[in-house]
Design an enzyme around this catalytic site. Structure first.
Site, mmCIF file in Angstrom:
data_model
loop_
_atom_site.group_PDB
_atom_site.id
_atom_site.type_symbol
_atom_site.label_atom_id
_atom_site.label_comp_id
_atom_site.label_asym_id
_atom_site.label_seq_id
_atom_site.Cartn_x
_atom_site.Cartn_y
_atom_site.Cartn_z
ATOM 1 N N SER A 65 4.268 -5.825 0.692
ATOM 2 C CA SER A 65 3.395 -6.891 0.196
ATOM 3 C C SER A 65 4.183 -7.874 -0.672
ATOM 4 C CB SER A 65 2.264 -6.307 -0.633
ATOM 5 O OG SER A 65 1.598 -5.293 0.069
HETATM 6 N N1 SAH Z 1 1.840 -0.611 -0.254
HETATM 7 C C1 SAH Z 1 2.752 -1.053 0.783
HETATM 8 C C2 SAH Z 1 2.108 -2.070 1.688
HETATM 9 C C3 SAH Z 1 2.380 -1.749 3.109
HETATM 10 S S1 SAH Z 1 1.407 -2.570 4.297
HETATM 11 C C4 SAH Z 1 4.041 -1.554 0.182
HETATM 12 O O1 SAH Z 1 4.149 -1.681 -1.046
HETATM 13 O O2 SAH Z 1 4.988 -1.786 0.925
HETATM 14 C C5 SAH Z 1 0.051 -1.446 4.480
HETATM 15 C C6 SAH Z 1 0.348 -0.087 5.042
HETATM 16 O O3 SAH Z 1 -0.906 0.568 5.257
HETATM 17 C C7 SAH Z 1 1.043 -0.079 6.401
HETATM 18 O O4 SAH Z 1 2.234 0.649 6.305
HETATM 19 C C8 SAH Z 1 0.038 0.619 7.329
HETATM 20 O O5 SAH Z 1 0.658 1.436 8.310
HETATM 21 C C9 SAH Z 1 -0.774 1.442 6.340
HETATM 22 N N2 SAH Z 1 -2.108 1.842 6.794
HETATM 23 C C10 SAH Z 1 -3.035 1.121 7.476
HETATM 24 N N3 SAH Z 1 -4.152 1.860 7.662
HETATM 25 C C11 SAH Z 1 -3.914 3.074 7.080
HETATM 26 C C12 SAH Z 1 -4.685 4.270 6.942
HETATM 27 N N4 SAH Z 1 -5.918 4.376 7.435
HETATM 28 N N5 SAH Z 1 -4.132 5.306 6.281
HETATM 29 C C13 SAH Z 1 -2.874 5.235 5.757
HETATM 30 N N6 SAH Z 1 -2.112 4.127 5.871
HETATM 31 C C14 SAH Z 1 -2.617 3.060 6.513
#
Ligand code: SAH
Length: 220
Positions: free
Chosen positions: A66
């Site tokens: 993000s």
């Molecule tokens: N917090 C992360 C943001 C990553 S983007 C950072 O700091 O880099 C969001 C992430 O959520 C992705 O990796 C995606 O695979 C994950 N995601 C989406 N739906 C999900 C779910 N139901 N359970 C766990 N992870 C999920």
């Protein structure tokens, strides 16, 4: 080109100034961002020079780390206290989890892409942060470690999973109420909601900024 530690810390100071200018006021959050080496959470070293720009960057599997402003804003709204048990849904790169751990939280983070966790877990370990990760669908929370003082969902979906609000701890004397921060809305744009457990059967819902997150995927 790779970043030296010196360049990285100079870039981090510049990022902290930029975030303060954009309205992040919580100095504890800014300090944490000033300490976490964001470039180490970006697998493609070709992107490391952009690691301290205020932008989202690709991390593989079609997912992104993000934007720093979004991480800072969500961390600020979560009002994390040292010692809080915090659940994160969507570990991704691990950067948001690392910022929460820097603030003294005990972090539990769930990611549905096992391939991302394989890259992320060694980075978190090398930094010596108190973060437990698990592969799976985080919309069901992490019942084994519930209840939580705070939950943050870093992907956007149309609804708020009741499994998550159920895993917020009930109000306790002398402690802030437990809260869930979650982007809610269609894929193009979501609104940040902060849902607070105000009683055994009551929740309060506040709405904050518009955000754009990758989709929160429900597996079953
Ligand atoms: N917090 C992360 C943001 C990553 S983007 C950072 O700091 O880099 C969001 C992430 O959520 C992705 O990796 C995606 O695979 C994950 N995601 C989406 N739906 C999900 C779910 N139901 N359970 C766990 N992870 C999920």
């Amino acid at each position: 080109m790779l970043l030296t530690d010196r360049q990285a810390s100079a870039f981090r100071r510049r990022l902290v100034r930029a975030l303060r200018d954009k309205g992040i006021a919580d100095e504890r959050v800014l300090d944490a961002i000033g300490r976490v080496p964001r470039h180490r959470f970006i697998p493609d070293t070709g992107l490391h020079r952009q690691a301290y720009d205020d932008v989202a960057l690709p991390i593989g599997e079609g997912q992104t780390i993000s934007q720093p402003f979004t991480v800072a804003r969500m961390t600020e709204l979560l009002e994390v206290q040292p010692g809080d048990r915090v659940l994160e849904v969507g570990t991704g790169s691990g950067y948001q989890a690392a910022v929460l751990a820097e603030l003294g939280a005990r972090v539990f983070s769930v990611e549905r892409h096992a391939a991302l966790l394989q890259k992320t877990t060694p980075v978190l370990k090398a930094l010596g942060l108190s973060i437990r990760t698990r592969a799976g669908d985080g919309t069901y929370g992490w019942p084994g470690y519930a209840p939580f003082d705070a939950i943050v969902v870093t992907a956007g979906g149309p609804t708020v999973p009741t499994e998550l609000t159920d895993q917020l701890r009930e109000p306790a004397e002398g402690r802030p109420d437990a809260r869930l921060l979650i982007p809610v809305g269609p894929p193009e744009r979501q609104a940040l909601h902060r849902i607070t457990r105000t009683g055994a059967d009551t929740l309060a819902d506040e709405t904050f900024d518009g955000v754009v997150f990758v989709p929160l995927v429900r597996d079953r």
